[in-house]
Enzyme design. Sequence first.
Site, PDB file in Angstrom:
ATOM      1  N   ASN A  19     -11.381  -7.277 -30.995  1.00  0.00           N
ATOM      2  CA  ASN A  19     -11.725  -7.746 -32.344  1.00  0.00           C
ATOM      3  C   ASN A  19     -12.227  -6.529 -33.112  1.00  0.00           C
ATOM      4  OD1 ASN A  19     -12.704  -8.963 -34.639  1.00  0.00           O
ATOM      5  ND2 ASN A  19     -14.525  -9.820 -33.650  1.00  0.00           N
ATOM      6  N   LYS A  56     -13.003  -6.290 -36.130  1.00  0.00           N
ATOM      7  CA  LYS A  56     -13.908  -6.644 -37.232  1.00  0.00           C
ATOM      8  C   LYS A  56     -13.474  -5.916 -38.504  1.00  0.00           C
ATOM      9  CE  LYS A  56     -17.444  -7.270 -33.759  1.00  0.00           C
ATOM     10  NZ  LYS A  56     -18.786  -7.692 -33.511  1.00  0.00           N
ATOM     11  N   HIS A 114     -15.695 -17.125 -35.206  1.00  0.00           N
ATOM     12  CA  HIS A 114     -16.524 -16.032 -34.694  1.00  0.00           C
ATOM     13  C   HIS A 114     -17.949 -16.203 -35.217  1.00  0.00           C
ATOM     14  CE1 HIS A 114     -18.104 -12.013 -33.989  1.00  0.00           C
ATOM     15  NE2 HIS A 114     -17.136 -11.875 -33.086  1.00  0.00           N
ATOM     16  N   GLU A 138     -19.992 -14.189 -36.367  1.00  0.00           N
ATOM     17  CA  GLU A 138     -20.284 -13.490 -37.636  1.00  0.00           C
ATOM     18  C   GLU A 138     -19.806 -14.320 -38.819  1.00  0.00           C
ATOM     19  OE1 GLU A 138     -18.475  -9.772 -36.570  1.00  0.00           O
ATOM     20  OE2 GLU A 138     -20.079  -9.423 -35.128  1.00  0.00           O
ATOM     21  N   GLU A 141     -18.991 -16.504 -26.390  1.00  0.00           N
ATOM     22  CA  GLU A 141     -19.657 -15.311 -26.896  1.00  0.00           C
ATOM     23  C   GLU A 141     -21.116 -15.630 -27.221  1.00  0.00           C
ATOM     24  OE1 GLU A 141     -16.698 -12.247 -28.433  1.00  0.00           O
ATOM     25  OE2 GLU A 141     -17.273 -13.467 -30.131  1.00  0.00           O
ATOM     26  N   GLY A 167     -22.487  -7.105 -30.125  1.00  0.00           N
ATOM     27  CA  GLY A 167     -22.831  -5.877 -30.854  1.00  0.00           C
ATOM     28  C   GLY A 167     -24.239  -5.385 -30.572  1.00  0.00           C
ATOM     29  N   SER A 190     -20.560  -7.372 -25.897  1.00  0.00           N
ATOM     30  CA  SER A 190     -20.859  -6.058 -25.318  1.00  0.00           C
ATOM     31  C   SER A 190     -20.119  -5.801 -24.002  1.00  0.00           C
ATOM     32  CB  SER A 190     -22.367  -5.871 -25.152  1.00  0.00           C
ATOM     33  OG  SER A 190     -23.002  -5.958 -26.421  1.00  0.00           O
TER      34      SER A 190
END
Length: 255
Positions: free
Chosen positions: A13, A15, A99, A101, A171, A177, A217
């Site tokens: 991904n 991003k 996701h 985010e 996730e 991150g 991560s």
Amino acid sequence: MNKATRKAVIAGNWKMNMTPSEALKLVSELIPAVQGKNGCEIVVCVPFVDIPAVVAAANGTPVKVGAQNVHFMESGAYTGEISASMLKECGVEYVVIGHSERRQYFGETDETVNLRLKAALAAGLTPILCVGELLTERDQGITAEVVSKQTKVALLGVAPEDARRVIIAYEPVWAIGTGRTATSEQADEVCGIIRAVLADLYGKDTAEAVTIQYGGSMKPSNAAELLAQYNVDGGLIGGASLKASDFTAIIDAAQ
Ligand code: PEP
């Protein structure tokens, strides 16, 4: 089906990183490095504007292309949005949906995730459905409830034969991150909880057939242990997918 027969998928991904020229440089480093590595599917989920260049470069190689979001309507007055049929026609095969985010910054809810998932399936795209708990939710001991609800709502109205086409990425939000990875036991436990939800909804055969990834991560140093877990069938990788050598090392760990 079991771990040995399930499809392992390693997906990057990117991003909001990589201009089209940077994207081309990264895939042209990645493609020769992954030639002949058939032990898993390899996907790069790229920004919309990178799609044409990456699709052209990856054509005929093991690298498949994904997007990072999709709108749920087919067309119309939705300024700034991209439909599933637009992605499909551009050569996209996968799409990340829900996701954290997007949930955190762009108002994504379980209900809109469900709409996007159904739109992606209807267009013949493979959704990578992201679920995962916040750190506060883990600390409260409600991880199982949170991921179960996210999974169930996302799959509302999805037929069993379509559910088999969905990839689920577990996730944990606290691991994305942050450099903080779930232990392999935690990853396996929650991926197992998701598989049990699928078994309740669709039966054991379907549950055993669905690819469930871990994301958060994942990097060359921890990939092998995470990917060896029974319920972990691949990875959704952010930061480490931006460097061809790191992403290739994770792909190697999945072989
Ligand atoms: C992600 O963006 O889905 C992700 C897992 O990011 P990272 O690997 O950087 O934690």
